[in-house]
Design a protein around this motif. Structure first.
Motif, mmCIF file in Angstrom:
data_model
loop_
_atom_site.group_PDB
_atom_site.id
_atom_site.type_symbol
_atom_site.label_atom_id
_atom_site.label_comp_id
_atom_site.label_asym_id
_atom_site.label_seq_id
_atom_site.Cartn_x
_atom_site.Cartn_y
_atom_site.Cartn_z
ATOM 1 N N LEU A 1 0.791 -1.253 0.100
ATOM 2 C CA LEU A 1 0.016 -0.105 -0.115
ATOM 3 C C LEU A 1 0.908 1.306 0.082
ATOM 4 O O LEU A 1 0.671 2.264 -0.606
ATOM 5 N N GLY A 2 1.886 1.312 0.777
ATOM 6 C CA GLY A 2 2.994 2.467 0.654
ATOM 7 C C GLY A 2 3.556 2.522 -0.517
ATOM 8 O O GLY A 2 3.498 3.853 -0.945
ATOM 9 N N ARG A 3 3.994 1.619 -1.224
ATOM 10 C CA ARG A 3 4.594 1.806 -2.611
ATOM 11 C C ARG A 3 3.264 2.463 -3.555
ATOM 12 O O ARG A 3 3.783 3.265 -4.455
ATOM 13 N N ARG A 4 2.202 2.006 -3.606
ATOM 14 C CA ARG A 4 1.179 2.552 -4.298
ATOM 15 C C ARG A 4 0.826 3.874 -3.994
ATOM 16 O O ARG A 4 0.848 4.965 -5.017
ATOM 17 N N ALA A 5 1.015 4.187 -2.681
ATOM 18 C CA ALA A 5 0.657 5.725 -2.185
ATOM 19 C C ALA A 5 1.617 6.631 -2.695
ATOM 20 O O ALA A 5 1.174 7.753 -3.200
ATOM 21 N N ILE A 6 2.854 6.385 -3.003
ATOM 22 C CA ILE A 6 3.985 7.340 -3.273
ATOM 23 C C ILE A 6 4.160 7.062 -4.580
ATOM 24 O O ILE A 6 5.063 7.640 -5.334
ATOM 25 N N GLY A 7 3.469 6.148 -5.473
ATOM 26 C CA GLY A 7 3.623 5.904 -7.043
ATOM 27 C C GLY A 7 4.806 5.251 -7.572
ATOM 28 O O GLY A 7 4.976 5.399 -8.665
ATOM 29 N N THR A 8 5.182 4.333 -6.588
ATOM 30 C CA THR A 8 6.315 3.254 -7.094
ATOM 31 C C THR A 8 5.817 2.019 -6.715
ATOM 32 O O THR A 8 6.485 1.335 -6.015
ATOM 33 N N PRO A 9 4.928 1.177 -7.623
ATOM 34 C CA PRO A 9 4.367 -0.065 -7.380
ATOM 35 C C PRO A 9 5.532 -0.806 -7.603
ATOM 36 O O PRO A 9 5.526 -1.956 -7.062
#
Length: 367
Positions: free
Chosen positions: A19-27
């Motif tokens: 979820l954190g990677r998706r939130a900062i835009g680096t999946p």
């Protein structure tokens, strides 16, 4: 971005990372390894700071395992896992998960770490302090291809080297060895410039510094010459002197920053030999994940094989002692037996000739 998880599980931590990677835009996951740091609360900040700086060169998922001490029997019976997930600017170029283990889960840290390892990526475990006596057989060390310790932080650094040699397994390494990489490179380059034969060497450094012993063992193993160790006020290693048949070669660094290389018949040269920070040492160790055979050979040479007397007595006395120890056994042992056999066997004329030479050698030693 930081996410705090209290009384959590490894599954919830993995979900927080996604979820954190998706939130900062680096999946996408662009990390090359997993670095596991096993430390205590006191040293966690410095170790994590060094790991974050090293991650600029080696993007990695950093798992900081902090084993909290439970004061009461009730606390020790309760198992709890708290986590702090850091992404983006808070984790440099990778991902950071700070794991705090309480109670019985302290003895099962590998069960917490295993689900958080990056798939199909190498694992490196680093103990800044309180490293196990046998890192390869430690539950966390068994998960790694590379195990990094630091004998400089041990209570008895020199004795710790012997324990490391006894329990060495391919993949083990030590930051005390990494610290002498520039010294080894400079000394090897100096010997390449002169056609000579090294007869002896001396390594000078501060007391209780295992890097001094490791450098001395490396020189003794590679050059096959006696190596003395002497104490100095530091910082760290201060000087290496190699006696050769073409004159001395000296690498002197009194201030921990700039060194002077002196070779007989050549002008002195100033060389950069700065003492490196922990982040630079960790970055160097992460560049290679294969076993370090040179470290293994130097470590197994053994501190006990270095001439302990040579570190405290004058070189002249050491030479005389060496002559006595070499000549006397030959004079008292095999020479006496061969002389008696030569007297009994009268026809064997050639066997009777060496006796005067050996007797002369015995007299020379007595003088």
């Amino acid at each position: 971005m930081k996410t705090d998880l209290t009384d959590t599980t490894s599954s919830k931590i993995n979900k927080a990372l996604v979820l954190g990677r998706r939130a900062i835009g680096t999946p996408a996951v662009g990390m090359v390894l997993t670095l596991v740091i096993v430390t205590d609360e006191e040293n966690a900040y410095d170790a994590l700071k060094a790991a974050n700086e090293a991650s600029r060169e080696h993007p990695s998922r950093t798992l900081v395992v902090i084993k909290r001490v439970s004061r009461s029997p009730r606390d020790r019976a309760q198992a709890r896992l708290d986590a702090e997930v850091r992404l983006g600017a808070d984790a440099s170029t990778g991902e950071t998960v700070v794991l705090r283990l309480y109670g019985e889960v302290v003895d099962h840290a590998q069960s917490v770490v295993l689900p958080l390892l990056l798939p199909d990526a190498p694992v490196v475990v680093w103990w800044p302090v309180n490293a196990p006596s046998d890192p390869a057989n430690d539950p966390l060390g068994a998960l790694a291809q590379r195990r990094v310790t630091d004998t400089y932080a041990a209570e008895q650094p020199i004795q710790e080297l012997t324990a490391r040699a006894d329990a060495y397994t391919p993949g083990d390494t030590d930051l005390s060895w990494t610290r002498i990489t520039p010294w080894r490179s400079m000394l090897a380059a100096a010997l390449d410039q002169v056609v000579c034969e090294v007869t002896s060497a001396e390594v000078e450094g501060e007391e209780f510094n295992p890097s001094v012993e490791l450098l001395a063992m490396w020189l003794a193993d590679r050059l096959k010459v006696p190596v003395r160790r002497s104490k100095s006020a530091g910082p760290g290693l201060t000087s290496v002197r190699m006696e050769t048949d073409a004159g001395p070669i000296v690498l002197d660094r009194p201030d921990g920053s700039l060194a002077t290389l002196s070779i007989e018949g050549q002008p002195d040269r100033a060389v950069a030999l700065k003492r490196r920070e922990t982040a630079e040492l960790i970055a160097e160790e992460l560049r290679r994940l294969d076993p370090d055979d040179t470290y293994a050979t130097a470590l197994r040479f053994g501190v006990e094989r270095l001439d302990e007397a040579a570190a405290t007595v004058a070189p002249e006395t050491v030479v005389d002692t060496a002559v006595e120890t070499v000549v006397e056994p030959a004079a008292e042992g095999s020479t006496g037996a061969s002389a008696e056999a030569a007297e009994e066997a009268a026809p064997a004329a050639p066997a009777a000739k060496p006796a005067p030479k050996k007797a002369a050698a015995r007299k020379a030693a007595a003088k």
